[in-house]
Write a protein that holds these residues in place. Structure first.
Motif, PDB file in Angstrom:
ATOM      1  N   SER A 648      -5.995  22.970  19.379  1.00 56.30           N
ATOM      2  CA  SER A 648      -5.985  21.703  18.650  1.00 56.30           C
ATOM      3  C   SER A 648      -6.501  21.960  17.238  1.00 56.30           C
ATOM      4  CB  SER A 648      -6.867  20.673  19.359  1.00 56.30           C
ATOM      5  OG  SER A 648      -6.861  19.437  18.674  1.00 56.30           O
ATOM      6  N   LYS A 649      -5.703  21.598  16.248  1.00 57.75           N
ATOM      7  CA  LYS A 649      -6.107  21.798  14.853  1.00 57.75           C
ATOM      8  C   LYS A 649      -5.708  20.573  14.045  1.00 57.75           C
ATOM      9  CE  LYS A 649      -1.846  24.405  14.022  1.00 57.75           C
ATOM     10  NZ  LYS A 649      -1.263  25.699  13.624  1.00 57.75           N
ATOM     11  N   TYR A 671      -4.923  13.911  10.837  1.00 57.59           N
ATOM     12  CA  TYR A 671      -3.724  14.475  11.457  1.00 57.59           C
ATOM     13  C   TYR A 671      -4.169  15.540  12.440  1.00 57.59           C
ATOM     14  CZ  TYR A 671       0.388  17.316  12.289  1.00 57.59           C
ATOM     15  OH  TYR A 671       1.384  18.022  12.910  1.00 57.59           O
ATOM     16  N   ASN A 672      -3.683  15.453  13.684  1.00 55.20           N
ATOM     17  CA  ASN A 672      -4.061  16.395  14.737  1.00 55.20           C
ATOM     18  C   ASN A 672      -2.812  17.011  15.352  1.00 55.20           C
ATOM     19  OD1 ASN A 672      -4.395  16.476  18.034  1.00 55.20           O
ATOM     20  ND2 ASN A 672      -6.099  17.437  16.963  1.00 55.20           N
ATOM     21  N   ASP A 673      -2.794  18.332  15.407  1.00 55.90           N
ATOM     22  CA  ASP A 673      -1.715  19.076  16.046  1.00 55.90           C
ATOM     23  C   ASP A 673      -2.287  19.762  17.272  1.00 55.90           C
ATOM     24  OD1 ASP A 673       0.483  20.543  16.756  1.00 55.90           O
ATOM     25  OD2 ASP A 673       0.349  21.967  15.101  1.00 55.90           O
ATOM     26  N   SER A 674      -1.957  19.234  18.449  1.00 56.29           N
ATOM     27  CA  SER A 674      -2.521  19.746  19.696  1.00 56.29           C
ATOM     28  C   SER A 674      -1.395  20.134  20.645  1.00 56.29           C
ATOM     29  CB  SER A 674      -3.407  18.673  20.346  1.00 56.29           C
ATOM     30  OG  SER A 674      -4.012  19.153  21.522  1.00 56.29           O
ATOM     31  N   GLY A 694      -3.630  11.670  22.422  1.00 59.40           N
ATOM     32  CA  GLY A 694      -3.308  10.441  21.728  1.00 59.40           C
ATOM     33  C   GLY A 694      -2.341  10.672  20.576  1.00 59.40           C
ATOM     34  N   SER A 695      -2.334   9.755  19.616  1.00 57.15           N
ATOM     35  CA  SER A 695      -1.435   9.851  18.467  1.00 57.15           C
ATOM     36  C   SER A 695      -1.864  10.984  17.536  1.00 57.15           C
ATOM     37  CB  SER A 695      -1.430   8.528  17.699  1.00 57.15           C
ATOM     38  OG  SER A 695      -0.977   7.467  18.507  1.00 57.15           O
ATOM     39  N   ASP A 696      -0.881  11.631  16.900  1.00 56.34           N
ATOM     40  CA  ASP A 696      -1.240  12.741  16.010  1.00 56.34           C
ATOM     41  C   ASP A 696      -1.674  12.253  14.631  1.00 56.34           C
ATOM     42  OD1 ASP A 696       1.267  11.850  15.291  1.00 56.34           O
ATOM     43  OD2 ASP A 696       2.136  13.838  15.024  1.00 56.34           O
ATOM     44  N   ILE A 697      -1.253  11.046  14.225  1.00 58.33           N
ATOM     45  CA  ILE A 697      -1.639  10.489  12.926  1.00 58.33           C
ATOM     46  C   ILE A 697      -2.401   9.185  13.142  1.00 58.33           C
ATOM     47  CG2 ILE A 697      -0.814   9.515  10.756  1.00 58.33           C
ATOM     48  CD1 ILE A 697       1.557  11.383  10.890  1.00 58.33           C
ATOM     49  N   LEU A 698      -3.588   9.088  12.541  1.00 62.66           N
ATOM     50  CA  LEU A 698      -4.406   7.882  12.599  1.00 62.66           C
ATOM     51  C   LEU A 698      -4.877   7.553  11.189  1.00 62.66           C
ATOM     52  CD1 LEU A 698      -6.664   8.897  15.637  1.00 62.66           C
ATOM     53  CD2 LEU A 698      -4.750   7.298  15.722  1.00 62.66           C
ATOM     54  N   TYR A 699      -5.015   6.275  10.875  1.00 60.61           N
ATOM     55  CA  TYR A 699      -5.464   5.880   9.547  1.00 60.61           C
ATOM     56  C   TYR A 699      -6.164   4.525   9.617  1.00 60.61           C
ATOM     57  CZ  TYR A 699      -0.859   3.685   9.994  1.00 60.61           C
ATOM     58  OH  TYR A 699       0.236   2.994  10.450  1.00 60.61           O
TER      59      TYR A 699
END
Length: 795
Positions: A648-649, A671-674, A694-699
């Protein structure tokens, strides 16, 4: 150019203040006379006042019990260093104390004593954390813990609180891994059921694997959530709050603090809150009391006590559980065609949670350089009543539709369970020099014991319905009478499981240079798990494991206290409890076998930049992290296997700013790439994003502006949004074909009037009436448009 020219016409003044015994004085007031500029000394006796316009001034230095001293100085585009200043004891009292209660940057907090278990400023801490301050909660008229966490960067809600035994608190995803809020004031705390934010001072989301200081039982590989409750203070005052709004929302809260002397302060906080669901059935009710006491025995010893009890009652929020082992005939919300106005339950199908948390602390100043903190904490959470869930069992059972329809079977349990915890913790902190090198040292021990007693009924089948709530098979009505009739025929369990963890840790922050520091930490952990201690024949489930967990960090400040570059390595681990699984799933008579697991291990590398610029007007953090989890337990049920690797990065950005007086801004992006990168037995998971990620993009964003002068003085307004990208909530279960939750953006706004005596506000949540969902192999519809009016009286 004009701005740069203006900056060039100023300077600063600094110094260090000691007493006649050459001991640094903390909290000394330094004020430039005939201006509003001033500062207080830190724990090293140092102070600095910046952005002083060129000219001649008088610096007034005052401290309780000491004689006031005045020093003249001149600023001419320079920094005036007064060096060491000695204050002498005397009989003078401060004639005037100036308190600036209106913080410039209300949404930021520069220091935390919990994140590293020692007082470190955010800018000098190599770890990333996000703080949701009380001022932000007030600005947004927050009335649920879930809404509070929407302000924390990179936190994605998966499940709402169910109130069921063992894991009844909500689930959230941080950096690709699920976590529950299980930390209260830095130690383990039970948060089953609804958490009332009226007793929350702030929420700290500590990012990354954090087992080195906190252990594995209350953390995840993505981080942990620490709830800081309201505490007594040395003054008399308080507030009374009332609120009402859509769906019969009602709230009453009283918060009173009494300080009869400098030694004793008592705070009593209590409240009631209720609201109904936007669906056809559903409600929540909560009552809590939270007394706390601080007693300063002498100048060295202070005793602190805190207790919180809550009584919560709620219907089961709608959770549509998807079949994990058979192909779904629907893969999107549109194909499911769920009528979100249908709760598929009844108002007398409720679960009750009574929770209690207590904390006793003795803070002792051993010497000028060493202090001790002793903590006894614990809690009890009970779950009583009906817990139900709807499971998408077999789509082909509706013979009238050969293509299959989304049908859900309702199962129910009469829950009677209790979770009890005990946490003992001892910390020693030192602040000293070895040669010319300054050290901040932490040495600690903790013991955490957790016992779960479960006397619940078995699971009973009630009926089957389709996604529109139409009865397919079984009992017509979902009510307490019918559920009692079904569950009373089932055997009750009598299970008592127990686990305890002993941990010892040491952490040191070494200041190599004034602007360069390094942290090194390590933890030893001893874990013991027992099976059903009510069953003497179950001793074979006993499980013991030990491990070490290191942590390293480095911080370089090119501009001291304003800009830092940091990097860290963090380690975490997880004890996976053994479990009995069938020898042959198709032959129950074959018996069971004990399935045990090795430790899971997580390692993180992270680096980034933190700022605290323009006299705390701009606080920002931007960072990159990379986490690898080895020996991950994959799969579910009897198909579990421990041969997985998950990577996970991602990147995170958080900004808290106050560019002009009265304006406060907070925003964040992550942004999370898992993905699963290895699994010898479940190769079909390789390359897929785990559902818990969960979602890869949160804001998120929130802005608040209050007029400070003119005809609109004290009026203010706020506006903001939060959102997430779409994601596959069934990605771990490839046989299902997957199910995608749609992306969403939710907008909120408020208007208010606030002065020193009262605050009145009107808030609109989800003002565009966005239809959106949360889930983790499930689907739960989220709150639609609501309006809230509140009144707070302050005294």
């Amino acid at each position: 150019m004009l701005s740069l020219f203006s900056f060039a016409q100023s300077g600063s003044i600094k110094g260090k203040i000691n007493n006649s015994s050459n001991t640094a004085l903390f909290g000394v007031n330094t004020i430039i006379k005939k201006t509003t500029k001033g500062a207080q000394t830190n724990d090293n006796g140092q102070f600095e006042i910046s952005n002083v316009t060129n000219g001649n001034y008088v610096l007034s230095i005052s401290y309780l019990g000491y004689k006031t001293k005045e020093i003249t100085f001149e600023i001419n585009n320079n920094t005036v260093n007064l060096g060491e200043i000695i204050l002498y004891e005397g009989n003078e009292l401060l004639q005037e104390v100036v308190l600036d209660s209106k913080r410039k940057n209300k949404f930021s907090r520069k220091k935390s004593a919990y994140v590293s278990k020692m007082p470190l400023k955010n800018i000098e801490n190599s770890q990333v954390y996000s703080t949701v301050t009380n001022q932000l909660l007030v600005s947004q008229s927050v009335n649920s813990f879930e809404d509070a966490l929407k302000n924390a960067v990179g936190v994605n809600k998966l499940w709402s609180s169910t109130g069921r035994s063992g894991d009844g608190a909500g689930y959230y995803s941080i950096r690709g891994f699920s976590v529950q809020p299980q930390l209260v004031n830095g130690v383990a705390g039970i948060t089953n059921g609804f958490i009332n934010p009226s007793n929350v001072e702030r929420v700290e989301v500590i990012k990354g694997p954090s087992a080195t200081l906190f252990g594995s039982s209350i953390t995840s590989y993505g981080g942990l959530i620490n709830i800081v409750t309201k505490k007594p203070y040395s003054s008399t005052g308080g507030s009374i709050s009332v609120a009402g709004g859509s769906y019969d929302f009602a709230k009453l809260n009283a918060d009173v603090n009494v300080s009869a002397s400098d030694k004793v302060s008592l705070r009593f906080n209590a409240g009631y809150q209720k609201d109904n669901s936007f669906q056809d059935y559903g409600f929540k009710k909560s009552v809590f009391v939270a007394p706390s006491l601080s007693y300063k025995v002498n100048n060295k010893l202070t005793l602190n006590f805190a207790y919180e009890a809550s009584d919560n009652e709620q219907t089961n929020q709608t959770f549509l559980f998807f079949n994990r082992s058979a192909p779904l005939v629907f893969n999107t919300v549109k194909e499911l065609n769920y009528d979100q106005d249908k709760s598929l339950t009844n108002d007398d199908v409720v679960i009750k949670n009574i929770t209690q948390n207590y904390r006793a602390e003795a803070a002792y100043k051993i010497s000028d350089n060493w202090s001790s903190q002793s903590i006894i904490a614990g809690g009890v959470a009970k779950s009583n009543g009906f817990y139900t869930y709807l499971w998408n069992f077999a789509d082909w059972t509706d013979v009238s539709n050969p293509q299959g329809t989304p049908n859900f079977a309702l199962y129910a349990q009469n829950t009677n369970a209790k979770t009890k915890t005990l946490n003992l913790q001892q910390n020693f902190t030192g602040d000293f020099k070895l040669g010319n090198l300054k050290n901040k040292l932490l040495i600690g021990f903790d013991y955490l014991e957790s016992t779960i007693t479960d006397q619940s009924s078995g699971w009973g089948y009630m009926h089957s319905v389709n996604a529109q709530g139409d009865l397919i098979f079984g009992e017509q009505d979902v009510n307490a009478e019918n559920l009692n009739a079904i569950t009373s025929k089932l055997d009750n369990s009598n299970i008592k499981t127990k686990q305890n963890v002993f941990g010892a840790y040491i952490s040191n922050v070494l200041n190599i240079l004034p602007n360069l520091s390094a942290m090194a930490s390590v933890r030893y952990d001893r874990f013991e798990y027992k099976g059903d201690i009510n069953d003497p024949s179950d001793d074979h489930q006993a499980y013991n494991e030990s491990t070490f967990s290191p942590k390293f960090g480095i911080v370089f400040q090119p501009i001291l206290n304003e800009l830092s570059i940091f990097a860290n390595y963090q380690n975490s681990f997880s004890y996976v409890n053994p479990e009995l699984v069938p020898i042959n799933i198709n032959d129950p008579s074959a018996g069971t076998i004990l399935q045990s697991y090795d430790l899971e291990q997580a390692n993180q590398i992270e680096f980034g930049v933190k700022t605290n610029l323009f006299n705390n007007k701009l606080e920002a953090t931007i960072n990159y992290y990379n986490i690898t989890v080895d020996d991950k337990v994959m799969g579910f049920g009897t198909g579990k296997t421990q041969d997985g690797t998950v990577k996970s990065k991602g990147v995170e950005l958080e900004i808290n700013a106050s560019p002009i007086t009265g304006l406060n801004l907070r925003g964040g992006f992550s942004y999370n790439d898992s993905e699963t990168t290895k699994s010898d037995t479940l190769k079909n998971l390789i390359g897929l994003r785990p559902a818990e990620a969960g979602s890869d993009i949160l804001y998120n964003f929130w802005g608040d502006y209050q007029f400070t002068e003119g005809f609109a003085k004290n009026f203010g307004f706020g506006a903001g949004f939060n959102g997430a990208s779409d994601y596959n909530t069934m990605s771990d279960y490839t046989n299902s074909g997957g199910f995608t939750l749609p992306a969403y953006t939710v907008y909120n706004a408020s208007i208010y009037y606030e002065n020193d005596t009262f605050r009145v506000s009107v808030k609109g949540n989800n003002i565009t009436d966005e239809v959106y969902y949360s889930g983790w192999s499930t689907l739960t519809p989220q709150q639609n448009r609501t309006f809230l009016a509140s009144f707070d009286y302050k005294f």
